[in-house]
Design a protein around this motif. Structure first.
Motif, PDB file in Angstrom:
ATOM      1  N   ALA A 238       0.828  -1.204   0.000  1.00 22.19           N
ATOM      2  CA  ALA A 238       0.000   0.000   0.000  1.00 22.19           C
ATOM      3  C   ALA A 238       0.864   1.257   0.000  1.00 22.19           C
ATOM      4  CB  ALA A 238      -0.928  -0.004   1.211  1.00 22.19           C
ATOM      5  N   VAL A 239       1.934   1.240   0.803  1.00 27.46           N
ATOM      6  CA  VAL A 239       2.844   2.396   0.831  1.00 27.46           C
ATOM      7  C   VAL A 239       3.509   2.577  -0.526  1.00 27.46           C
ATOM      8  CG1 VAL A 239       4.861   3.423   1.931  1.00 27.46           C
ATOM      9  CG2 VAL A 239       3.236   2.103   3.302  1.00 27.46           C
ATOM     10  N   GLU A 240       3.976   1.477  -1.121  1.00 22.30           N
ATOM     11  CA  GLU A 240       4.595   1.541  -2.443  1.00 22.30           C
ATOM     12  C   GLU A 240       3.631   2.130  -3.467  1.00 22.30           C
ATOM     13  OE1 GLU A 240       7.362   1.168  -3.858  1.00 22.30           O
ATOM     14  OE2 GLU A 240       8.677   0.012  -2.542  1.00 22.30           O
ATOM     15  N   SER A 241       2.384   1.731  -3.421  1.00 25.23           N
ATOM     16  CA  SER A 241       1.384   2.239  -4.365  1.00 25.23           C
ATOM     17  C   SER A 241       1.206   3.744  -4.209  1.00 25.23           C
ATOM     18  CB  SER A 241       0.056   1.513  -4.144  1.00 25.23           C
ATOM     19  OG  SER A 241      -0.934   2.013  -5.010  1.00 25.23           O
ATOM     20  N   LEU A 242       1.173   4.212  -2.966  1.00 19.61           N
ATOM     21  CA  LEU A 242       1.029   5.655  -2.727  1.00 19.61           C
ATOM     22  C   LEU A 242       2.248   6.421  -3.232  1.00 19.61           C
ATOM     23  CD1 LEU A 242      -0.500   5.500   0.861  1.00 19.61           C
ATOM     24  CD2 LEU A 242      -1.671   6.237  -1.230  1.00 19.61           C
ATOM     25  N   LEU A 243       3.440   5.875  -2.987  1.00 15.08           N
ATOM     26  CA  LEU A 243       4.662   6.541  -3.458  1.00 15.08           C
ATOM     27  C   LEU A 243       4.714   6.551  -4.985  1.00 15.08           C
ATOM     28  CD1 LEU A 243       7.256   5.058  -0.933  1.00 15.08           C
ATOM     29  CD2 LEU A 243       6.395   7.405  -0.985  1.00 15.08           C
ATOM     30  N   ALA A 244       4.324   5.446  -5.591  1.00 17.14           N
ATOM     31  CA  ALA A 244       4.326   5.369  -7.060  1.00 17.14           C
ATOM     32  C   ALA A 244       3.358   6.377  -7.666  1.00 17.14           C
ATOM     33  CB  ALA A 244       3.965   3.950  -7.500  1.00 17.14           C
ATOM     34  N   GLY A 245       2.327   6.738  -6.907  1.00 19.13           N
ATOM     35  CA  GLY A 245       1.370   7.731  -7.385  1.00 19.13           C
ATOM     36  C   GLY A 245       1.825   9.152  -7.185  1.00 19.13           C
ATOM     37  N   GLY A 246       3.052   9.339  -6.731  1.00 19.74           N
ATOM     38  CA  GLY A 246       3.591  10.691  -6.569  1.00 19.74           C
ATOM     39  C   GLY A 246       3.230  11.345  -5.252  1.00 19.74           C
ATOM     40  N   ASN A 247       2.800  10.554  -4.268  1.00 24.07           N
ATOM     41  CA  ASN A 247       2.401  11.097  -2.975  1.00 24.07           C
ATOM     42  C   ASN A 247       3.548  11.090  -1.979  1.00 24.07           C
ATOM     43  OD1 ASN A 247      -0.592  11.211  -3.572  1.00 24.07           O
ATOM     44  ND2 ASN A 247      -0.229   9.014  -3.827  1.00 24.07           N
ATOM     45  N   LEU A 248       3.520  12.033  -1.064  1.00 26.03           N
ATOM     46  CA  LEU A 248       4.389  12.015   0.100  1.00 26.03           C
ATOM     47  C   LEU A 248       3.596  11.338   1.214  1.00 26.03           C
ATOM     48  CD1 LEU A 248       6.635  14.873   1.428  1.00 26.03           C
ATOM     49  CD2 LEU A 248       5.232  13.542   2.992  1.00 26.03           C
ATOM     50  N   VAL A 249       4.138  10.269   1.784  1.00 24.88           N
ATOM     51  CA  VAL A 249       3.412   9.477   2.770  1.00 24.88           C
ATOM     52  C   VAL A 249       3.780   9.937   4.183  1.00 24.88           C
ATOM     53  CG1 VAL A 249       3.029   7.157   3.694  1.00 24.88           C
ATOM     54  CG2 VAL A 249       3.267   7.503   1.216  1.00 24.88           C
ATOM     55  N   ILE A 250       2.768  10.169   5.007  1.00 20.16           N
ATOM     56  CA  ILE A 250       2.958  10.608   6.388  1.00 20.16           C
ATOM     57  C   ILE A 250       2.494   9.505   7.335  1.00 20.16           C
ATOM     58  CG2 ILE A 250       2.276  12.281   8.147  1.00 20.16           C
ATOM     59  CD1 ILE A 250       1.814  14.300   5.929  1.00 20.16           C
TER      60      ILE A 250
END
Length: 436
Positions: free
Chosen positions: A158-170
């Motif tokens: 899930a984290v990888e998917s968010l990062l791949a979408g150009g998001n900064l994860v908090i």
């Protein structure tokens, strides 16, 4: 000629690192003390800058001082054991409230796009969620930790998917159980597990300490996990340094490329560590930051840059790119974070059982530290392994250096026939000879 604008030279020198960091995953831990300081705004802008440069950023934040202050204000003194507090329901109310408040504050600050701000025109999406599952610490040494927990699993896909979408994860210092409970977690433990599960390129721990220092006060720029463990055992259990060193050592042992210990109090620490050759803090890594290795074709450009000043001064004979490419198997290099800062070559004359130590060079910024001796020792080792009995060198500037290391002056007649025929009488190089 020096630039009229010093930042221009810095920017030019940082360009290799900008390219190297693009697309890489950095897990960054920021402790609560930093978030409560006047330094926080600038630090957050630096993190946003990393994102805009193509770095995949996961931001983990702590709230220990904020929770402590809130508990003090209402007269709650939590039970503590082994560096952790016992998070009962009353304490968890404060933990959850402050964690969510700071998450919302982070999202708001990262949305700032006003003119005359560093984020003007940047659309940065910050995302959080139930990305860390937790389990209770349970009862330890007779103490029931209640809602104090530890990381069970990171939802890495899930984290990888968010990062791949150009998001900064908090990620807040919370974890969620399969039974629907919320647990208080140590932020450094979260950062460690996230970095390992993502196989992150870097884990960056921003705390009070500006790196680690030896007994004389010198900054220790690089340590192995085993070396850092010695310092951790000397730190107070549960202290920030103890927690950070534990996270750094575990991450390094489980495949995280590099872990950096930096001080959030240093205005330039984050960018200075990531975009300069030597950095400003301490790095913990299983892989040596500086290593002696066999040269490869990709090193030719770096070798040309390293040798150019010495050739211009007449210390070395000029070598063309074609010659270096042809002889690359003869070379060893000292590699410092992808930059060749030293080199030497062994040219063999097997019919005479002799070898030439050639092109021994160390970058001017790194001539303290016995790197020349390291290169010489490696060339001697290779020569012996290949059955050579003598090593010779030609020099116009460094005769004493060679003599101090066991070489003796000789005449050109002592050279192998092929080298003797090519000897340049105009340079009048000194011939030095060493038996192996």
């Amino acid at each position: 000629m020096d630039s009229r604008f010093p930042f221009v030279d810095w920017f030019r020198n940082s360009s290799p690192y900008i390219n190297a960091h693009r697309g890489k995953t950095f897990v960054v831990l920021v402790e609560g003390e930093a978030m409560a300081s006047s330094r926080w705004d600038q630090l957050l802008k630096d993190l946003a800058l990393l994102h805009t440069l193509g770095v995949r950023v996961v931001l983990v934040y702590g709230i220990r001082p904020q929770v402590t202050a809130a508990l003090d204000a209402v007269g709650i003194a939590p039970q503590r054991h082994d560096g952790r507090w016992v998070a009962n329901r009353e304490i968890m109310d404060h933990v959850e409230r402050l964690a969510m408040r700071h998450r919302l504050d982070l999202e708001a600050r990262l949305s700032l796009g006003l003119p005359n701000t560093p984020l003007h025109g940047v659309e940065l999406t910050a995302v959080s969620g139930n990305l860390v599952t937790a389990k209770p610490l349970g009862v330890r040494e007779g103490v029931d930790f209640d809602r104090s927990g530890e990381v069970r699993r990171v939802r890495s896909q899930a984290v990888e998917s968010l990062l791949a979408g150009g998001n900064l994860v908090i990620l807040p210092p919370l974890g969620f159980s399969r039974t629907g409970e919320v647990f208080d977690l140590d932020a450094s433990e979260i950062a460690q597990h996230v970095a390992i599960s993502l196989k992150a390129d870097k884990l960056i721990l921003l705390g009070e300490s500006a790196g680690l220092h030896d007994e004389s006060g010198q900054l220790q720029r690089q340590l192995t996990p085993d070396e850092a463990d010695v310092l951790r055992r000397q730190a107070a259990s549960g202290s920030e340094l103890w927690r950070h060193l534990g996270a750094a050592c575990e991450a390094a042992r489980h495949g995280v490329g590099r872990t950096h210990l930096l001080s959030w109090r240093d205005h330039d620490a984050l960018l200075g560590e990531l975009f300069t050759r030597d950095g400003v803090g301490t790095m913990i890594t299983q892989n040596r930051y500086e290593q002696l290795r066999q040269a490869v074709l990709d090193d030719v450009g770096g070798l040309l840059a390293l040798l150019k000043p010495l050739e211009a001064s007449g210390m070395l004979v000029a070598r063309t790119r074609e010659r270096l490419e042809h002889e690359i198997d003869d070379y060893v290099v000292i590699d410092r974070d992808g930059m060749a800062i030293g080199c030497a070559a062994l040219h063999r004359y097997p019919e005479a059982k002799m070898g030439e130590l050639a092109c021994l060079a160390v970058h001017t910024d790194y001539r303290r530290g016995a790197r020349g001796e390291t290169l010489l020792s490696e060339i001697e080792r290779r020569a012996r392994r290949q059955g050579l009995e003598q090593l010779f060198a030609l020099t116009t500037h460094t005769t004493h250096w060679f003599v101090e290391r066991g070489f003796e002056l000789a005449s050109p007649e002592a050279l192998p026939p092929l080298k003797r025929e090519a000897y340049n009488q105009a340079r009048r190089s000194k011939v030095l000879l060493k038996s192996l």
